[in-house]
Design a protein around this motif. Structure first.
Motif, mmCIF file in Angstrom:
data_model
loop_
_atom_site.group_PDB
_atom_site.id
_atom_site.type_symbol
_atom_site.label_atom_id
_atom_site.label_comp_id
_atom_site.label_asym_id
_atom_site.label_seq_id
_atom_site.Cartn_x
_atom_site.Cartn_y
_atom_site.Cartn_z
ATOM 1 N N HIS A 110 0.717 -1.185 0.061
ATOM 2 C CA HIS A 110 -0.116 -0.079 0.123
ATOM 3 C C HIS A 110 0.865 1.303 -0.051
ATOM 4 O O HIS A 110 1.739 1.461 0.978
ATOM 5 N N GLN A 111 0.690 2.074 -1.008
ATOM 6 C CA GLN A 111 1.459 3.274 -1.106
ATOM 7 C C GLN A 111 1.683 4.075 -0.084
ATOM 8 O O GLN A 111 2.544 4.769 0.573
ATOM 9 N N ASP A 112 0.347 4.440 0.785
ATOM 10 C CA ASP A 112 0.197 5.546 1.787
ATOM 11 C C ASP A 112 -0.158 4.761 2.998
ATOM 12 O O ASP A 112 0.003 5.545 4.277
ATOM 13 N N SER A 113 -0.588 3.787 3.022
ATOM 14 C CA SER A 113 -1.209 3.027 4.303
ATOM 15 C C SER A 113 -0.539 2.284 5.335
ATOM 16 O O SER A 113 0.449 1.650 4.765
ATOM 17 N N TYR A 114 -0.562 2.535 6.513
ATOM 18 C CA TYR A 114 0.042 1.952 7.374
ATOM 19 C C TYR A 114 -1.049 0.824 8.132
ATOM 20 O O TYR A 114 -1.994 1.122 8.363
ATOM 21 N N ALA A 115 -0.565 -0.327 8.066
ATOM 22 C CA ALA A 115 -1.458 -1.268 8.824
ATOM 23 C C ALA A 115 -1.051 -2.027 10.010
ATOM 24 O O ALA A 115 0.182 -2.556 10.164
ATOM 25 N N TYR A 116 -1.935 -2.062 10.903
ATOM 26 C CA TYR A 116 -1.535 -2.922 12.261
ATOM 27 C C TYR A 116 -2.695 -4.144 12.133
ATOM 28 O O TYR A 116 -3.749 -4.064 12.291
#
Length: 161
Positions: free
Chosen positions: A81-87
């Motif tokens: 994902h270019q922009d997203s941070y995922a937890y």
């Protein structure tokens, strides 16, 4: 708006507490799955999301929350994902879902087994993916900011490894 990874963790913790104390009927309402790039994703109802996000002064325009189910080989769905941070938190029976079996996550250029309770943090632009061996299952909570699906755009970029 940039949302700190610690805030995403706090949101995830809040959701998991609510799921662990939910009735089976409420859990079934929250876990209705739809297809997305071969994954199954629960479209969590707005009322539940608003209740979780309002203490953080956030909305679904700021954060995407989903429960993902993998029950087939998705080893060819490595993406970023270019922009997203995922937890992401691997779920199990305490949240009224099956415990993971034969589950793997791809991060830092390699596959690793994932187990109930594991946390996978995925910064923007990081190649990642999830899969299961035949007969396996993996269900995890993913809290992402900014949302990977927004304003008609999909921040899902498949890669070949």
């Amino acid at each position: 708006m940039i949302i700190a990874p610690d805030t995403l963790q706090q949101i995830a913790d809040s959701i998991l507490v609510k799921l662990s104390t939910a009735s089976q009927e409420e859990a079934d309402r929250l876990l209705q799955m739809n297809d997305y790039h071969g994954f199954l994703k629960a479209k969590i109802p707005e009322d539940f999301l608003e209740e979780v996000l309002s203490p953080f002064q956030l909305t679904t325009r700021d954060v995407q929350i989903e429960i993902v189910k993998v029950d087939t080989d998705l080893s060819n769905e490595i993406h970023y994902h270019q922009d997203s941070y995922a937890y992401c938190v691997v779920m199990g029976d305490e949240y009224k879902v099956e415990n993971p079996r034969g589950a793997k996550g791809y991060l830092n250029d390699s596959w690793m087994p994932v187990n109930k309770g594991d946390v996978v943090k995925i910064p923007p632009k990081t190649h990642h993916g999830f899969t299961v061996e035949p007969g396996g299952i993996l269900i995890f909570l993913s809290v992402q900011a900014p949302p990977i699906e927004r304003e008609g755009n999909d921040d899902y970029h498949k890669v070949t490894v």
